[in-house]
Scaffold this motif. Structure first.
Motif, short mmCIF file in Angstrom:
data_model
loop_
_atom_site.label_atom_id
_atom_site.label_comp_id
_atom_site.label_asym_id
_atom_site.label_seq_id
_atom_site.Cartn_x
_atom_site.Cartn_y
_atom_site.Cartn_z
N GLU A 59 32.19 66.08 64.64
CA GLU A 59 31.35 65.89 63.82
C GLU A 59 31.19 64.70 62.89
O GLU A 59 32.38 64.27 62.54
N LEU A 74 15.92 62.48 62.05
CA LEU A 74 16.90 62.11 63.12
C LEU A 74 16.91 63.16 64.09
O LEU A 74 16.80 64.38 63.91
N THR A 76 18.74 64.48 67.46
CA THR A 76 19.88 64.42 68.20
C THR A 76 19.80 65.34 69.44
O THR A 76 19.25 66.45 69.04
N THR A 78 20.89 68.05 72.15
CA THR A 78 21.65 69.31 72.34
C THR A 78 21.59 69.72 73.67
O THR A 78 20.63 69.55 74.46
N TRP A 83 15.86 68.57 71.44
CA TRP A 83 16.41 67.95 70.35
C TRP A 83 16.68 68.78 69.21
O TRP A 83 15.78 69.72 68.82
N GLN A 86 16.47 66.58 62.28
CA GLN A 86 16.68 66.88 60.69
C GLN A 86 15.88 65.94 59.81
O GLN A 86 15.61 64.86 60.59
N ARG A 107 24.21 65.57 59.34
CA ARG A 107 25.29 66.02 60.01
C ARG A 107 25.18 65.71 61.47
O ARG A 107 23.94 66.32 61.95
N ILE A 108 26.11 65.08 62.36
CA ILE A 108 25.85 64.91 63.83
C ILE A 108 26.88 65.69 64.39
O ILE A 108 28.24 65.18 64.18
N LYS A 109 26.62 66.60 65.34
CA LYS A 109 27.70 67.17 66.20
C LYS A 109 27.41 66.82 67.60
O LYS A 109 26.28 66.94 68.29
N LEU A 110 28.51 66.14 68.44
CA LEU A 110 28.33 65.96 69.78
C LEU A 110 29.50 66.04 70.82
O LEU A 110 30.59 65.88 70.10
N LEU A 117 20.66 58.67 70.15
CA LEU A 117 20.08 59.32 69.01
C LEU A 117 18.90 58.67 68.49
O LEU A 117 19.00 57.33 68.81
#
Length: 125
Positions: A59, A74, A76, A78, A83, A86, A107-110, A117
């Protein structure tokens, strides 16, 4: 960590490009320093390639240091949906921001691997 030197920029003069339009564009250019476009009616797209190591935290938080951004979006990638989107900025109700911060933050979870991104910025200031 600073993103200086790790971003590509795409200017959208009419502000109507979708994420798919931006991804297909051949007008991306490397941004050698900090983002400094001044006053513009254009929407600005930023592309960031993130290499997430196996042993790293999963995170992250992306902070935008300008309180004058009208809208920051944003995108991101998934596994579940194409995508994760946010939104934050002056035109977005603060209660809808992903984080309760003074300036837009995401918040970015990868998972491990390489990911692109996309951040769309729009502001008259």
């Amino acid at each position: 960590m600073s993103l200086t030197g790790h971003l590509d920029l795409l200017e959208d003069p009419q502000g109507g490009m979708s994420l798919d339009d931006a991804r297909r564009s051949h007008a991306w250019r490397r941004l050698p320093g900090k983002l400094n476009v001044g006053f513009t009616p254009s929407a600005i797209w930023l592309r960031l390639t993130v290499r997430q190591p196996q042993s790293s935290a999963t995170e992250w938080i992306l902070f935008i240091e300008s309180a004058h951004i009208d809208e920051a979006v944003l995108h991101t990638p998934t596994d579940l949906v194409p995508w994760h989107v946010q939104r934050a900025g002056r035109l977005v109700p603060h209660a809808s921001w992903p984080m309760d911060t003074r300036t837009p933050a995401f918040r970015i979870k990868l998972p491990p691997g390489e990911h692109q991104l996309y951040l769309r910025l729009k502001s008259e200031h």
